[in-house]
Design a protein around this motif. Structure first.
Motif, PDB file in Angstrom:
ATOM      1  N   SER A   1      47.968  50.138  51.985  1.00  0.00           N
ATOM      2  CA  SER A   1      46.833  50.870  52.590  1.00  0.00           C
ATOM      3  C   SER A   1      45.983  50.384  53.416  1.00  0.00           C
ATOM      4  N   GLY A   2      46.029  48.774  53.301  1.00  0.00           N
ATOM      5  CA  GLY A   2      45.064  47.821  54.315  1.00  0.00           C
ATOM      6  C   GLY A   2      43.792  47.713  53.715  1.00  0.00           C
ATOM      7  N   ASP A   3      43.399  48.374  52.616  1.00  0.00           N
ATOM      8  CA  ASP A   3      42.339  48.238  51.954  1.00  0.00           C
ATOM      9  C   ASP A   3      42.189  46.971  51.273  1.00  0.00           C
ATOM     10  N   ARG A   4      41.415  46.030  51.654  1.00  0.00           N
ATOM     11  CA  ARG A   4      41.226  44.901  51.041  1.00  0.00           C
ATOM     12  C   ARG A   4      40.685  44.866  49.446  1.00  0.00           C
ATOM     13  N   GLY A   5      39.766  45.952  49.519  1.00  0.00           N
ATOM     14  CA  GLY A   5      38.847  46.106  48.165  1.00  0.00           C
ATOM     15  C   GLY A   5      39.917  46.733  47.252  1.00  0.00           C
ATOM     16  N   ALA A   6      40.618  47.620  47.644  1.00  0.00           N
ATOM     17  CA  ALA A   6      41.457  48.242  46.764  1.00  0.00           C
ATOM     18  C   ALA A   6      42.566  47.531  46.224  1.00  0.00           C
ATOM     19  N   PHE A   7      43.158  46.556  47.147  1.00  0.00           N
ATOM     20  CA  PHE A   7      44.043  45.490  46.861  1.00  0.00           C
ATOM     21  C   PHE A   7      43.873  44.626  45.895  1.00  0.00           C
ATOM     22  N   ARG A   8      42.432  44.086  46.140  1.00  0.00           N
ATOM     23  CA  ARG A   8      41.892  43.219  45.234  1.00  0.00           C
ATOM     24  C   ARG A   8      41.751  43.679  43.888  1.00  0.00           C
ATOM     25  N   VAL A   9      40.935  44.956  43.741  1.00  0.00           N
ATOM     26  CA  VAL A   9      40.810  45.308  42.352  1.00  0.00           C
ATOM     27  C   VAL A   9      42.095  45.649  41.640  1.00  0.00           C
ATOM     28  N   ASN A  10      43.214  45.997  42.299  1.00  0.00           N
ATOM     29  CA  ASN A  10      44.433  46.420  41.644  1.00  0.00           C
ATOM     30  C   ASN A  10      45.233  45.055  41.325  1.00  0.00           C
ATOM     31  N   LEU A  11      44.966  44.020  42.148  1.00  0.00           N
ATOM     32  CA  LEU A  11      45.508  42.871  41.872  1.00  0.00           C
ATOM     33  C   LEU A  11      44.826  42.048  40.607  1.00  0.00           C
ATOM     34  N   TRP A  12      43.423  42.280  40.397  1.00  0.00           N
ATOM     35  CA  TRP A  12      42.978  41.676  39.317  1.00  0.00           C
ATOM     36  C   TRP A  12      43.478  42.453  38.102  1.00  0.00           C
ATOM     37  N   ASN A  13      43.383  43.792  38.202  1.00  0.00           N
ATOM     38  CA  ASN A  13      43.830  44.799  36.946  1.00  0.00           C
ATOM     39  C   ASN A  13      45.080  44.046  36.526  1.00  0.00           C
ATOM     40  N   ASN A  14      46.085  44.150  37.293  1.00  0.00           N
ATOM     41  CA  ASN A  14      47.557  43.714  36.964  1.00  0.00           C
ATOM     42  C   ASN A  14      47.722  42.406  36.413  1.00  0.00           C
ATOM     43  N   SER A  15      46.985  41.299  37.169  1.00  0.00           N
ATOM     44  CA  SER A  15      46.885  40.102  36.495  1.00  0.00           C
ATOM     45  C   SER A  15      46.238  39.891  35.056  1.00  0.00           C
ATOM     46  N   VAL A  16      44.971  40.590  35.006  1.00  0.00           N
ATOM     47  CA  VAL A  16      44.266  40.287  33.587  1.00  0.00           C
ATOM     48  C   VAL A  16      45.088  41.497  32.537  1.00  0.00           C
ATOM     49  N   ALA A  17      45.590  42.482  32.884  1.00  0.00           N
ATOM     50  CA  ALA A  17      46.445  43.130  31.952  1.00  0.00           C
ATOM     51  C   ALA A  17      47.762  42.546  31.550  1.00  0.00           C
ATOM     52  N   LYS A  18      48.206  41.636  32.368  1.00  0.00           N
ATOM     53  CA  LYS A  18      49.694  40.984  31.957  1.00  0.00           C
ATOM     54  C   LYS A  18      49.012  39.835  30.861  1.00  0.00           C
ATOM     55  N   ILE A  19      47.904  39.098  31.236  1.00  0.00           N
ATOM     56  CA  ILE A  19      47.453  38.151  30.562  1.00  0.00           C
ATOM     57  C   ILE A  19      46.925  38.569  29.162  1.00  0.00           C
ATOM     58  N   LEU A  20      46.474  39.712  28.986  1.00  0.00           N
ATOM     59  CA  LEU A  20      45.918  40.176  27.769  1.00  0.00           C
ATOM     60  C   LEU A  20      47.174  40.840  27.080  1.00  0.00           C
ATOM     61  N   ASP A  21      48.100  41.224  27.587  1.00  0.00           N
ATOM     62  CA  ASP A  21      49.374  41.569  27.021  1.00  0.00           C
ATOM     63  C   ASP A  21      49.983  40.465  26.349  1.00  0.00           C
ATOM     64  N   SER A  22      50.012  39.290  27.035  1.00  0.00           N
ATOM     65  CA  SER A  22      50.462  38.131  26.409  1.00  0.00           C
ATOM     66  C   SER A  22      49.657  37.558  25.409  1.00  0.00           C
ATOM     67  N   LEU A  23      48.372  37.634  25.454  1.00  0.00           N
ATOM     68  CA  LEU A  23      47.421  37.221  24.350  1.00  0.00           C
ATOM     69  C   LEU A  23      47.880  37.870  22.941  1.00  0.00           C
ATOM     70  N   LEU A  24      47.867  39.375  23.179  1.00  0.00           N
ATOM     71  CA  LEU A  24      47.992  40.414  22.126  1.00  0.00           C
ATOM     72  C   LEU A  24      49.322  39.753  21.310  1.00  0.00           C
ATOM     73  N   LYS A  25      50.460  39.741  22.315  1.00  0.00           N
ATOM     74  CA  LYS A  25      51.770  39.385  21.551  1.00  0.00           C
ATOM     75  C   LYS A  25      51.657  37.902  20.720  1.00  0.00           C
ATOM     76  N   ARG A  26      51.039  37.041  21.406  1.00  0.00           N
ATOM     77  CA  ARG A  26      50.493  35.827  20.644  1.00  0.00           C
ATOM     78  C   ARG A  26      49.854  36.064  19.287  1.00  0.00           C
ATOM     79  N   PHE A  27      49.133  37.078  19.366  1.00  0.00           N
ATOM     80  CA  PHE A  27      48.170  37.420  18.057  1.00  0.00           C
ATOM     81  C   PHE A  27      49.192  38.212  17.122  1.00  0.00           C
ATOM     82  N   THR A  28      50.214  38.956  17.621  1.00  0.00           N
ATOM     83  CA  THR A  28      51.204  39.581  16.877  1.00  0.00           C
ATOM     84  C   THR A  28      51.858  38.352  15.991  1.00  0.00           C
TER      85      THR A  28
END
Length: 240
Positions: free
Chosen positions: A166-193
């Motif tokens: 889209s070329g929208d830097r704000g939209a790209f940044r928020v999706n990038l943060w969401n993507n990265s944070v979700a993957k790290i949280l997924d890894s932490l939850l699997k560690r906890f399992t």
């Protein structure tokens, strides 16, 4: 000697250097790190690392390149203003719950703060607090949380590609943060399992007040690996 990179936060483990301050001397091979070793920057598991390109190893199988999603305006009232991915329309829209609206406005407040838009940040924070007061206590189980993360990850890569296109830097940044944070949280939850409550014993939990990154360890990293704010923004979770 080889280097391995965390696929979640991009921390690089260099066998030549090791991590002496963590008791891992220079020259320690990747294979000699214990299976329960975790990334010192984001806490992800050893299996979340991969050999860096250009390092000696058997060639990895070529990854199939995913086609870019077609982006169209499939709603006449939105034509020329909002673009939505092909295959999505009004039937995919739904009202947000109070809790979801609170989280959305909270994230907008943090994004504004990151951009030094303090007045706008305060306004979104006030709206978020209002919706949270209406939401009440959010009930759920560990399995519910895992399911939410899996649902998030199933769509986040597509959202990231659309935001970038889209070329929208704000939209790209928020999706990038969401993507990265979700993957790290997924890894932490699997560690906890795997590790259970032992993972959280005699240590601390920190949450980035800007992007939501979660870190489990004695002291937070000097900067958030996701949004790059200093450690003062990584708030220690009270465990009363």
């Amino acid at each position: 000697m080889a280097k391995y990179i965390c696929t979640l936060c991009k921390y690089v483990y260099d066998e030549d250097v090791g991590i002496p301050e963590k008791g891992i001397p220079a020259g320690t091979k990747w294979a000699d790190l214990p299976d329960d070793w975790v990334c010192p920057l984001c806490g992800s598991r050893k299996k979340d690392f991969e050999l860096m390109e250009g390092q000696a190893s058997a060639p990895a199988p070529a990854k199939e390149k995913k086609p870019e999603p077609k982006v169209i305006s499939n709603n006449a009232s939105l034509a020329g203003s909002v673009k939505v991915p092909a295959g999505y329309g009004d039937d995919d829209l739904r009202a947000l719950s109070y809790a979801e609206a609170a989280v959305l406005c909270s994230n907008l407040a943090k994004g504004c703060e990151k951009q030094y838009l303090f007045e706008e940040s305060a306004a979104f924070k006030e709206i978020s607090d209002f919706y949270m007061s209406k939401a009440g206590k959010v009930e759920g189980t560990f399995d519910d949380l895992m399911a939410l993360i899996e649902e998030n990850l199933s769509t986040s890569d597509e959202a990231l590609r659309i935001g970038k296109k889209s070329g929208d830097r704000g939209a790209f940044r928020v999706n990038l943060w969401n993507n990265s944070v979700a993957k790290i949280l997924d890894s932490l939850l699997k560690r906890f399992t795997d590790e259970g409550n032992a993972m959280l014993e005699n240590t601390n939990i920190y949450v980035c007040d800007i992007c939501g990154f979660i870190y489990v360890g004695d002291e937070p990293p000097a900067i958030c690996p996701i949004c790059k704010v200093p450690s003062v923004k990584l708030l220690k979770v009270r465990r009363d």
